[in-house]
Design a protein around this motif. Structure first.
Motif, PDB file in Angstrom:
ATOM      1  N   SER A  81       0.830  -1.199   0.000  1.00  0.00           N
ATOM      2  CA  SER A  81       0.000   0.000   0.000  1.00  0.00           C
ATOM      3  C   SER A  81       0.873   1.261   0.000  1.00  0.00           C
ATOM      4  N   ILE A  82       1.857   1.292   0.885  1.00  0.00           N
ATOM      5  CA  ILE A  82       2.729   2.469   1.008  1.00  0.00           C
ATOM      6  C   ILE A  82       3.545   2.687  -0.269  1.00  0.00           C
ATOM      7  N   LEU A  83       4.126   1.607  -0.754  1.00  0.00           N
ATOM      8  CA  LEU A  83       4.955   1.710  -1.960  1.00  0.00           C
ATOM      9  C   LEU A  83       4.105   2.160  -3.158  1.00  0.00           C
ATOM     10  N   SER A  84       2.901   1.652  -3.256  1.00  0.00           N
ATOM     11  CA  SER A  84       2.024   2.015  -4.375  1.00  0.00           C
ATOM     12  C   SER A  84       1.688   3.503  -4.332  1.00  0.00           C
ATOM     13  N   VAL A  85       1.361   4.013  -3.143  1.00  0.00           N
ATOM     14  CA  VAL A  85       1.029   5.443  -3.033  1.00  0.00           C
ATOM     15  C   VAL A  85       2.250   6.288  -3.409  1.00  0.00           C
ATOM     16  N   LEU A  86       3.404   5.902  -2.900  1.00  0.00           N
ATOM     17  CA  LEU A  86       4.637   6.637  -3.201  1.00  0.00           C
ATOM     18  C   LEU A  86       4.878   6.698  -4.715  1.00  0.00           C
ATOM     19  N   LEU A  87       4.773   5.543  -5.377  1.00  0.00           N
ATOM     20  CA  LEU A  87       5.046   5.487  -6.815  1.00  0.00           C
ATOM     21  C   LEU A  87       4.013   6.283  -7.612  1.00  0.00           C
ATOM     22  N   VAL A  88       2.747   6.125  -7.255  1.00  0.00           N
ATOM     23  CA  VAL A  88       1.681   6.823  -7.997  1.00  0.00           C
ATOM     24  C   VAL A  88       1.865   8.338  -7.872  1.00  0.00           C
ATOM     25  N   LYS A  89       2.226   8.800  -6.681  1.00  0.00           N
ATOM     26  CA  LYS A  89       2.471  10.247  -6.496  1.00  0.00           C
ATOM     27  C   LYS A  89       3.709  10.669  -7.290  1.00  0.00           C
ATOM     28  N   GLU A  90       4.775   9.871  -7.215  1.00  0.00           N
ATOM     29  CA  GLU A  90       6.005  10.225  -7.935  1.00  0.00           C
ATOM     30  C   GLU A  90       5.793  10.253  -9.439  1.00  0.00           C
ATOM     31  N   LEU A  91       4.862   9.439  -9.915  1.00  0.00           N
ATOM     32  CA  LEU A  91       4.586   9.422 -11.358  1.00  0.00           C
ATOM     33  C   LEU A  91       3.668  10.577 -11.763  1.00  0.00           C
ATOM     34  N   GLY A  92       3.250  11.382 -10.799  1.00  0.00           N
ATOM     35  CA  GLY A  92       2.582  12.642 -11.134  1.00  0.00           C
ATOM     36  C   GLY A  92       1.081  12.700 -10.985  1.00  0.00           C
ATOM     37  N   VAL A  93       0.463  11.720 -10.325  1.00  0.00           N
ATOM     38  CA  VAL A  93      -1.004  11.775 -10.166  1.00  0.00           C
ATOM     39  C   VAL A  93      -1.351  12.828  -9.104  1.00  0.00           C
ATOM     40  N   LYS A  94      -2.287  13.716  -9.454  1.00  0.00           N
ATOM     41  CA  LYS A  94      -2.618  14.839  -8.561  1.00  0.00           C
ATOM     42  C   LYS A  94      -3.362  14.391  -7.310  1.00  0.00           C
ATOM     43  N   ASN A  95      -4.375  13.532  -7.519  1.00  0.00           N
ATOM     44  CA  ASN A  95      -5.261  13.198  -6.416  1.00  0.00           C
ATOM     45  C   ASN A  95      -5.179  11.704  -6.096  1.00  0.00           C
ATOM     46  N   VAL A  96      -4.584  11.390  -4.958  1.00  0.00           N
ATOM     47  CA  VAL A  96      -4.443   9.982  -4.568  1.00  0.00           C
ATOM     48  C   VAL A  96      -5.158   9.747  -3.239  1.00  0.00           C
ATOM     49  N   ILE A  97      -6.082   8.803  -3.279  1.00  0.00           N
ATOM     50  CA  ILE A  97      -6.848   8.438  -2.085  1.00  0.00           C
ATOM     51  C   ILE A  97      -6.363   7.058  -1.651  1.00  0.00           C
TER      52      ILE A  97
END
Ligand code: ATP
Length: 140
Positions: A81-97
């Motif tokens: 879960s943590i790694l996925s959020v980190l990667l998704v944010k680093e790849l530039g997604v504005k809104n992550v829930i």
């Protein structure tokens, strides 16, 4: 115009979010590393793919940065879960829930960039208690 959503983790929580968005006319991509979960999701999403969201290359291949909102609905595997959020944010997604299973998990999710952390079990428990305390109020 429809928004583009991706829901990573098609367990009970993830699929409920995906299905409701899809039912409301939104574009929803479902992502899970479990093939069976992906197959079961077909009626409830626009598309679904088998991918491991802890793999940056897999996230790039599905074009995750093009989604307006990504929901990370992985609970029991806290590391994933943590790694996925980190990667998704680093790849530039504005809104992550992101879904958290406890307070510490939620704090870490905020630190790695989650824009909104939800605690489904805790929040539903509170709702049920409110409902019991005021049985005449229908809040569903
Ligand atoms: P729920 O309470 O929502 O039913 P669950 O307890 O069944 O969830 P979780 O561990 O929270 O299971 O995982 C939800 C989904 O996330 C599962 O379908 C699982 O296959 C998927 N998942 C877990 N890790 C990853 C990952 N790294 N990449 C993609 N999907 C994953």
């Amino acid at each position: 115009m429809a928004n583009q959503y991706a829901v990573i983790g098609l367990g009970r929580f993830g699929i409920s979010i995906a299905a409701k968005l899809f039912e409301s006319g939104q574009e929803v991509l479902g992502v899970d590393m479990n093939e069976e979960r992906v197959e079961e999701s077909h009626p409830y999403v626009t598309h679904s793919v088998i991918a491991d969201s802890t793999d940056a290359e897999a996230l790039k291949a599905i074009g995750i940065r093009n989604f307006d909102t990504v929901v990370v609905a992985i609970g029991s595997d806290i590391q994933a879960s943590i790694l996925s959020v980190l990667l998704v944010k680093e790849l530039g997604v504005k809104n992550v829930i992101a879904k958290a299973i406890n307070k510490l998990h939620g704090q870490v999710l905020r630190k790695v960039g989650a824009d909104w952390v939800v605690y489904p079990e805790r929040d539903m428990g509170i709702r049920v208690a409110h409902h019991l305390l005021s049985p005449n109020v229908l809040n569903f």
